[in-house]
Design a protein around this motif. Sequence first.
Motif, short mmCIF file in Angstrom:
data_model
loop_
_atom_site.label_atom_id
_atom_site.label_comp_id
_atom_site.label_asym_id
_atom_site.label_seq_id
_atom_site.Cartn_x
_atom_site.Cartn_y
_atom_site.Cartn_z
N THR B 269 -9.41 -19.97 46.39
CA THR B 269 -8.02 -19.17 46.19
C THR B 269 -8.02 -18.61 45.08
O THR B 269 -7.13 -17.83 44.74
N GLY B 270 -9.13 -18.91 43.98
CA GLY B 270 -8.90 -18.45 42.71
C GLY B 270 -8.22 -19.38 41.71
O GLY B 270 -8.14 -19.29 40.73
N THR B 271 -7.63 -20.60 42.28
CA THR B 271 -7.03 -21.59 41.68
C THR B 271 -7.90 -22.59 40.89
O THR B 271 -8.74 -23.17 41.53
N PRO B 272 -7.95 -22.68 39.61
CA PRO B 272 -9.01 -23.37 38.77
C PRO B 272 -8.45 -24.98 38.88
O PRO B 272 -7.30 -25.15 39.30
N VAL B 273 -9.34 -25.52 38.56
CA VAL B 273 -8.87 -27.31 38.89
C VAL B 273 -9.40 -27.99 37.38
O VAL B 273 -10.26 -27.40 36.66
N VAL B 289 -15.50 -22.40 33.65
CA VAL B 289 -15.58 -21.19 34.17
C VAL B 289 -14.52 -21.34 35.52
O VAL B 289 -13.68 -20.49 35.76
N SER B 290 -14.51 -22.46 36.41
CA SER B 290 -13.91 -22.58 37.41
C SER B 290 -12.88 -23.61 37.20
O SER B 290 -11.99 -24.03 38.28
N GLY B 291 -12.94 -24.42 36.14
CA GLY B 291 -11.89 -25.20 35.94
C GLY B 291 -12.21 -26.21 34.64
O GLY B 291 -13.27 -25.60 33.77
N PHE B 292 -11.61 -27.09 34.30
CA PHE B 292 -11.95 -28.02 33.23
C PHE B 292 -12.25 -29.60 33.46
O PHE B 292 -11.52 -30.13 34.23
N LEU B 312 -9.09 -18.89 31.80
CA LEU B 312 -10.08 -18.45 32.90
C LEU B 312 -9.96 -17.45 33.82
O LEU B 312 -8.78 -17.02 33.99
N ASP B 313 -10.88 -16.81 34.33
CA ASP B 313 -10.85 -15.70 35.34
C ASP B 313 -10.90 -16.10 36.83
O ASP B 313 -11.81 -16.76 37.02
N ALA B 316 -13.84 -15.31 38.69
CA ALA B 316 -15.15 -16.23 38.44
C ALA B 316 -14.87 -17.56 39.19
O ALA B 316 -15.74 -18.23 39.66
N VAL B 317 -13.47 -17.96 39.19
CA VAL B 317 -13.25 -19.37 40.05
C VAL B 317 -13.62 -18.84 41.43
O VAL B 317 -14.52 -19.74 41.93
N ARG B 318 -13.27 -18.02 42.14
CA ARG B 318 -13.53 -17.64 43.43
C ARG B 318 -15.05 -17.75 43.63
O ARG B 318 -15.74 -18.04 44.53
#
Lengths: 366, 366
Positions: B269-273, B289-292, B312-313, B316-318
């Motif tokens: 959904t685009g939500t980073p983790v 990129v998709s989280g930390f 974070l973008d 890019a996560v998606r």
Amino acid sequence: MTDRLRVAMLAPVAWRVPPLHYGPWERVVSILTEGLVARGVDVTLFATADSITRARLAAVAPRGYAEDSSLDAKVYECLHIAAAFEQAAKGAIDILHNHFDFLPLTFSRLVATPVVTTVHGFSSERIVPVYRAYNSTTHLVAISAADRRADLEYAATIHHGIPLDEFTFRPGSGSYLLFFGRIHPDKGAGEAIEVAQRTGRKLILAGIVQDPEYFRTAVEPFLDGQQIQYVGSVGPTQRDVLLGGAIALLHLIQFEEPFGLSVVEAMATGTPVIAFRRGSMPELIDDGVSGFLIDAGDTDGAVAAVDRISDLDRRAVRAHVERNFTAERMVDDYLRLYQRILGENVAVQLRDAPQHRVSPTAEVRR
Amino acid sequence: MTDRLRVAMLAPVAWRVPPLHYGPWERVVSILTEGLVARGVDVTLFATADSITRARLAAVAPRGYAEDSSLDAKVYECLHIAAAFEQAAKGAIDILHNHFDFLPLTFSRLVATPVVTTVHGFSSERIVPVYRAYNSTTHLVAISAADRRADLEYAATIHHGIPLDEFTFRPGSGSYLLFFGRIHPDKGAGEAIEVAQRTGRKLILAGIVQDPEYFRTAVEPFLDGQQIQYVGSVGPTQRDVLLGGAIALLHLIQFEEPFGLSVVEAMATGTPVIAFRRGSMPELIDDGVSGFLIDAGDTDGAVAAVDRISDLDRRAVRAHVERNFTAERMVDDYLRLYQRILGENVAVQLRDAPQHRVSPTAEVRR
């Protein structure tokens, strides 16, 4: 098929075979296995690695999971069961005899080997669907007429038998009442205590504590170290002495017991049994000869029976077991079942086969 | 063999397939099954009778035993597993794909059909002996490199994939932190609460209560209906909204998690983790990129990560999920494994097979 009948005996792995103290299913497996070996049958016993047998032992579980809590019951159950079926799949056995409840039934359609299943009791109505689903692919054996279900087809009813040489006949009239079984509401320890108190007799209770809460509330408060004593679980030698020295075994059960090994064992020493008329009791006790059958829940009746116990002839009590509940009779019955399943054309060579008669308790039918 | 590949998919029967809310194993089975059917594979799904699928459904259990306490888990497990193996014994399937933990392994030597076993996680060290005993007769699939055991041979490591159309990309930066998983110490609900409190952010917790005592002591006292809210277990539609509206998913796990479906779903959904670097997390999250990825137990680091999350973008996560964790990629990987097992000479006709590339996450080796 070789000239010797090859049987894979699938024992439970809760306890060692034979069990050190408690473990009635394992005990019956041991008696049957040793009896078959004595008749020349080629038996592979699938059981715990510490089991003791004259058969070929095949073991996956190092010890019984009820004796070693580090063992995962479900893991060792399935490894153990699969080992027996894999042996069958190789064509290495003629009969696979399952004493391990319902799980092995679900392996039975995957092998061509006939599977005999002795139902040692239905722990719950919820397991019956498995027996129904696999009724056509296993030969079910009931351990008493009382334990037969109308919705299942059985190959035979075969009562357990015991090795008489482990039970010494004692003609003396005994000095205490005896409770011998699991400490659990089903087995009637509380009722035995009431009867002892009302008759003023000494009572010895022996057996594992299966229900600690019941022990704490229904048994422990009455233990006085004198009239009412609890001696824990006992092994074979102590058992013979304890059973043989009793006035009577009090078996005031609160459930439809499918069989009662301790009932037969007590009678083998000459000790009569006072039992509630439930489950298999009318099949095990010759009322007025080897004990007294009392209406379920009639504690007054049980008290009165204690007072009439000396009317019974302990020699006749023992004779009842000699006629009906010997290991030899059980082995005969199972051998006949195996041979019927394998067909008349199968030549099974047995050595040392003693003369034996058809037992009145082996109601064999399809 | 017919011209279509015939797969028997053996699901767990704890929950329906697909599960109504919780049930990650059943969920993966559903995604894989529907994906294979879409490729023209002839799939028989062995699952609960209320399961929903485009495959042929074969059911013994009416409902999941975790959803209906009147069902005996052990009884329905064995009936269900046996049904699949009996189908295999008839030669009616080419591959039996087991998602049902260790018990089916013990049936595997009794059929000639190749058995693939996806190990969804080792619930305990005590079940490993079964995997070791049957390693040679089943093709094991790990769901992450982290979950591979050195003492087992694997046929492949195949990460789960999810259907992207169930997850709406939301470009907005979100308005709350999210905990999404079982309420159990393993999953770090307590740590998520601490991070929310220290950053002054709102936190929504969603998931089944698996450990009631932990919920009572580590979660409930902090629920204020405002900053810290618990919304229970949520179904697919609510899940998409809840995941997509979050600033970040807090996945501060306290165990070596073999895979984290919610981690991939959040990223879809685009939500980073923000996750502790344990188990499969380094394989799932592209750090920075998709989280930390935060050192395990470093709550200060997690707090700091919340403050940098807007770096974070979300696009890019998606994209990270689109590249690595789609259902299509997972289906590709399993199809390739099936074909490798059946051999090059087996012609498997598939229809509608889309173009697909070799995934970097599918480290396939014997």
